[in-house]
Scaffold this active site. Sequence first.
Site, PDB file in Angstrom:
ATOM      1  N   GLY A 152      40.338  35.318  48.969  1.00 17.97           N
ATOM      2  CA  GLY A 152      39.550  34.624  47.921  1.00 17.97           C
ATOM      3  C   GLY A 152      40.362  34.447  46.613  1.00 17.97           C
ATOM      4  O   GLY A 152      41.368  35.325  46.510  1.00 17.97           O
ATOM      5  N   CYS A 153      39.911  33.728  45.699  1.00 22.28           N
ATOM      6  CA  CYS A 153      40.397  33.490  44.569  1.00 22.28           C
ATOM      7  C   CYS A 153      40.348  34.887  43.627  1.00 22.28           C
ATOM      8  O   CYS A 153      41.451  35.396  43.162  1.00 22.28           O
ATOM      9  CB  CYS A 153      39.833  32.522  43.661  1.00 22.28           C
ATOM     10  SG  CYS A 153      37.922  32.396  43.635  1.00 22.28           S
ATOM     11  N   TYR A 154      39.148  35.204  43.458  1.00 23.44           N
ATOM     12  CA  TYR A 154      38.944  36.730  42.765  1.00 23.44           C
ATOM     13  C   TYR A 154      39.930  37.852  43.363  1.00 23.44           C
ATOM     14  O   TYR A 154      40.735  38.453  42.758  1.00 23.44           O
ATOM     15  CB  TYR A 154      37.623  37.017  42.964  1.00 23.44           C
ATOM     16  CG  TYR A 154      36.734  36.615  41.791  1.00 23.44           C
ATOM     17  CD1 TYR A 154      36.753  36.326  40.515  1.00 23.44           C
ATOM     18  CD2 TYR A 154      35.509  35.961  42.289  1.00 23.44           C
ATOM     19  CE1 TYR A 154      36.021  35.914  39.551  1.00 23.44           C
ATOM     20  CE2 TYR A 154      34.475  35.441  41.450  1.00 23.44           C
ATOM     21  CZ  TYR A 154      34.801  35.360  40.108  1.00 23.44           C
ATOM     22  OH  TYR A 154      34.129  34.817  39.035  1.00 23.44           O
ATOM     23  N   ALA A 157      43.681  37.324  42.473  1.00 23.28           N
ATOM     24  CA  ALA A 157      43.646  37.944  40.761  1.00 23.28           C
ATOM     25  C   ALA A 157      43.680  39.408  40.810  1.00 23.28           C
ATOM     26  O   ALA A 157      44.624  40.086  40.043  1.00 23.28           O
ATOM     27  CB  ALA A 157      42.541  37.109  40.049  1.00 23.28           C
ATOM     28  N   GLU A 245      40.592  31.585  36.538  1.00 23.10           N
ATOM     29  CA  GLU A 245      40.141  32.676  36.914  1.00 23.10           C
ATOM     30  C   GLU A 245      40.906  33.845  36.021  1.00 23.10           C
ATOM     31  O   GLU A 245      41.985  33.731  36.135  1.00 23.10           O
ATOM     32  CB  GLU A 245      40.075  33.147  38.540  1.00 23.10           C
ATOM     33  CG  GLU A 245      38.590  33.698  38.783  1.00 23.10           C
ATOM     34  CD  GLU A 245      38.462  33.218  40.305  1.00 23.10           C
ATOM     35  OE1 GLU A 245      37.707  32.413  40.564  1.00 23.10           O
ATOM     36  OE2 GLU A 245      39.312  33.749  41.231  1.00 23.10           O
TER      37      GLU A 245
END
Lengths: 348, 348, 348, 348
Positions: A152-154, A157, A245
């Site tokens: 996932g993107c979160y 990061a 993000e």
Amino acid sequence: MSSKKIGILGASGYTGADAVRLLARHPNAEIIALTANTHAGKSMGDVFPHFFMLGLPKLVEWEKVDWSRLDAVFCGLPHGTTQEIIAAVLKANPKIKVLDMSADFRLRDKNTYAQWYGHEHRALELQGEAVYGLTEFYRDKITSARLVACPGCYPTAALLALVPLAKAKLIDVDDIIIDAKSGVTGAGRGLKQNTLFSEAGEGLSPYSVGTHRHAPEIEQEIGVAAGSAVTINFTPHLIPMARGELCTSYVKLKGATPDDLRTALEQAYANEPFVHVASKGVLPQTQNVRGSNYVQIGVVADRIKNRAIVISTLDNLVKGSAGQAIQNMNLMFGLPETAGLEQIALFP
Amino acid sequence: MSSKKIGILGASGYTGADAVRLLARHPNAEIIALTANTHAGKSMGDVFPHFFMLGLPKLVEWEKVDWSRLDAVFCGLPHGTTQEIIAAVLKANPKIKVLDMSADFRLRDKNTYAQWYGHEHRALELQGEAVYGLTEFYRDKITSARLVACPGCYPTAALLALVPLAKAKLIDVDDIIIDAKSGVTGAGRGLKQNTLFSEAGEGLSPYSVGTHRHAPEIEQEIGVAAGSAVTINFTPHLIPMARGELCTSYVKLKGATPDDLRTALEQAYANEPFVHVASKGVLPQTQNVRGSNYVQIGVVADRIKNRAIVISTLDNLVKGSAGQAIQNMNLMFGLPETAGLEQIALFP
Amino acid sequence: MSSKKIGILGASGYTGADAVRLLARHPNAEIIALTANTHAGKSMGDVFPHFFMLGLPKLVEWEKVDWSRLDAVFCGLPHGTTQEIIAAVLKANPKIKVLDMSADFRLRDKNTYAQWYGHEHRALELQGEAVYGLTEFYRDKITSARLVACPGCYPTAALLALVPLAKAKLIDVDDIIIDAKSGVTGAGRGLKQNTLFSEAGEGLSPYSVGTHRHAPEIEQEIGVAAGSAVTINFTPHLIPMARGELCTSYVKLKGATPDDLRTALEQAYANEPFVHVASKGVLPQTQNVRGSNYVQIGVVADRIKNRAIVISTLDNLVKGSAGQAIQNMNLMFGLPETAGLEQIALFP
Amino acid sequence: MSSKKIGILGASGYTGADAVRLLARHPNAEIIALTANTHAGKSMGDVFPHFFMLGLPKLVEWEKVDWSRLDAVFCGLPHGTTQEIIAAVLKANPKIKVLDMSADFRLRDKNTYAQWYGHEHRALELQGEAVYGLTEFYRDKITSARLVACPGCYPTAALLALVPLAKAKLIDVDDIIIDAKSGVTGAGRGLKQNTLFSEAGEGLSPYSVGTHRHAPEIEQEIGVAAGSAVTINFTPHLIPMARGELCTSYVKLKGATPDDLRTALEQAYANEPFVHVASKGVLPQTQNVRGSNYVQIGVVADRIKNRAIVISTLDNLVKGSAGQAIQNMNLMFGLPETAGLEQIALFP
């Protein structure tokens, strides 16, 4: 080098579209199939008019694709529907490379999956086979994988910021607070009231506090790094911007200084093409990575003793999704890892 | 009741303008002087065209104002220049009520002031006299004050969330992390590159991490509540919206539950007209308070044991500045506290 | 093919930065000099942090550049200061190719220049030599030019829509109304109150109505196409978006139908790589071209008889500035015209 | 004066919500019924959380309302469903005042209605009875009306700019071009892909060119002013802002000068509390009226001889909808026309 033949499932969503944007200009890729069951029969220009300059195959139902013609498939389908479709695709063509951008294969533990997604996993053997596609940490496994579960993107990061620190035992993994901020594309293209322009614009909303499905994914990988199960705080906020993000992670130091943290990150990413550690005093911001596959990480001393702040940012649709999938595809095909991915951030 | 005669110093800035917006429709106020030294001679419609429908006095230099005609003065001047001007005003008319919206009189300790603002305070007796204008905590002192130092926007948001918890000893005051998010008006109307539309739009930037001047103000007041000096984490982020501020505060519990925190806040604000504690499960968002004097606070359980998340939001130009100043003015003149301040948030 | 050695004057502005963004990834270009007199000595990462991933030369004063080392120079300096600097550059290296992105050489008539810019032109011979760099109309002249005056962003959008129609005598050139809308980057990176986020956001402002300096440029080129002097209506509006420009042009038909207009445009651009005429019923929007060198044009019938609406859109910093300059550079060096310019629009 | 008892139909939409925002603080109004059939049983705070500070009646189905208790009803239902509901309401309580904010009763001609809305009108007698609620032009009729058809947002902006000019025969009514720009709330709260934040943000789209249903409404009223049927150009554009509308109208002069136009407008609105004509040289902008009931109109000379530009702006949810409805209600009840409507624009 001949072009790899690519199919994109779920091409009418934002991650599918960003895969098209990047793959259409990739030097070693050719898009030959696009699916979107609710839009079958339309051209991509009908559902994404910014592709007017591209000659692209028409959208078809996924059941209509001839998988034998494809070298790789990118999957941008919703969570839950993906597992059975990918199982069918791999049955039809066991040699195809699968880059899954959904959450279906990210969690290794079947109980954790069932707990967070509300049902038993429906392709358990594939769940076992899938490699977690955070390129910088699983490069070797990805290179030889058939099915990569892109994170996932979160998690991308947060984990790029925290895993090297957890591994090096510089921080207390039982006291990690991740205040996360995301642009609205993170919520996808589905029609929801809270992502209307008039609702999400000119305002800021925390959401899914304590219940966001990216939390177990982050815990899984920090747990791997730390060698023990961990529970984290993960608090997402919806920000009035389309892409981007930023995670502000608050960590308790274990005998280390903030400079030690920065050094550890610099060493971890010294040879990475897409992960940059900012110099002391430089603060990452989402504007620096918009539209690009780059990640920027910075470390700041906290005013509270023995605490530090680690800030990481990326574009949720690129390094947080389609870009990282392509980075993994490059590895899987023995292509240069950066092929098709060196666009600089679009600023302003 | 006859109208109070009001002057606004620094009327060409955003806090000055919001004071005008609210006072021009206040049932018991009349604006009779507006100053802006760099714009002296212009009409307010020249510097703020949205006032085209108002008949307002021309902008003059502050030295030209006849202070004897005024009942109260609002001061929206930059930090540092304010203290000497207010000293002069009070010398000219010792009975005038002063609502200072700058930072000049907020810190009680002269050393803390000197440390954070880089110079000795130039009106020390007034610093001693000034009452900290967070209405809900200092209502009695404000009522009888001559000079009220209205708090910063961030401190108002953070302190309303945290002071009742610190007072009740429900949280560990040595482990408070405040992840703060502000709209761009928080940076004022001065010309800075990072507040240009093309720079601040479509992106998110942490700034002044560990060095923001609102930190000592928050520490001062939490220290008062706790009965001891405290050091906090305060990490501000610039968000692409004009108005609004949201603080996500991460706290360690001292034998309390998140529900205990909510109950303590509900009790503290049971009779407050402008501070609302959200029901369990409801998350505050800046959209709910835009343009209004209201504050919304919510409490959420953390996934980490013995931790909770307290979220508070307000409009930085209203309850975070001009609105709170007017609320204080109402107290100082014996007017209904809510007079002129009951506008509902403008949403969308 | 060896790389062309490039210098960029005025690299701290938005057009300079977009030239860097594109040239840094151009297959046949190497940036070896960057100037910004007010930032001399800094790195590009200091003034544009989104370039953190690039190794770029330090910013220097333009007087310090060794012009003999350069094959081409892109000039993103403010209007008025450019003409003398370019004269000096060409004197130092008469073989250098100059891509000027300012307005200094766009107007052919010295009186028109003096009238709109308030002073006599200070490099008259160069004004005579300069080729107007609207690639699609002046390709041959550009190919052999030494100094190309790249058009303004608005003129590029308006002229691509209108020149083929004026040439074919399908419209009345004395009744052209151009309602133009621009993102805020069109105003540059200079500090102005009206381009602050808090001023330009969430609102819409007409500006420079009847007085915008792009009007004479549009009139010059429509006049060339029509064979006679023309006066147009050109009404710009500032829109709360960073990039993008859209011209809604209202035209009176001369015995033609709206479909005739579309056909004429399709024929004019049949072989153009960057100009696309939308199918009947499709309306251009700025989102389709953001960050790209593409232009989209559509034609719609008016409800008023004998009238039509022509809508054209582009990214003001790309086809409206740096992208078109690179397109011209490609021609001047005999490179493929599309080299380095095929990025697809970044949407969302 | 006792409060008028108000019901709001369709309270879960944006126009309904803005009626609540304004009426909840109206000195002579009390909201006692709110309907929203798809949300019946919820509190307003569930569907519009920014009303957390208000005690409001629960949402019910419109069939459950006791009309005999109400003095007036505001109707914010979708076009088409309104006519039969209002017929039923008036049958139940013939003395109730109806402020319709939908399009159902705006067109006087039944054929025009059928042509643009695709079906025969289902309450023809009421269509005949309804008064067009553009307050400034129909004040007398509104005062004694039972059913007022409040105009659309675009027609209000366009007609206030153009009707006095058409009446005075200063412009050629057969050559009116209205380039219209609207914020996204104009599209309502329904879920549509093109109004998602990620689609509508950072970009600009023309839409419904030549087919927008506000065109016949504008033509109807200009026709009344001119004494003959007219056809206009009306070209709407979607702008990335929530509120606000601006019409740039291009007109051909009939022996008049632009200054004559401004004078005619000044005379027409000399005594109007909400319509302001800007001084020569001042350009209206949506920021000046956001959240307010004010309208600003400006006139600029065109560079084309015998042409002028008239610019008008308003907030589409206030003077373009709920605000004007309340202004009309004030007239119908003999209240001061400005009661509850004097909020100044919220800027920034």
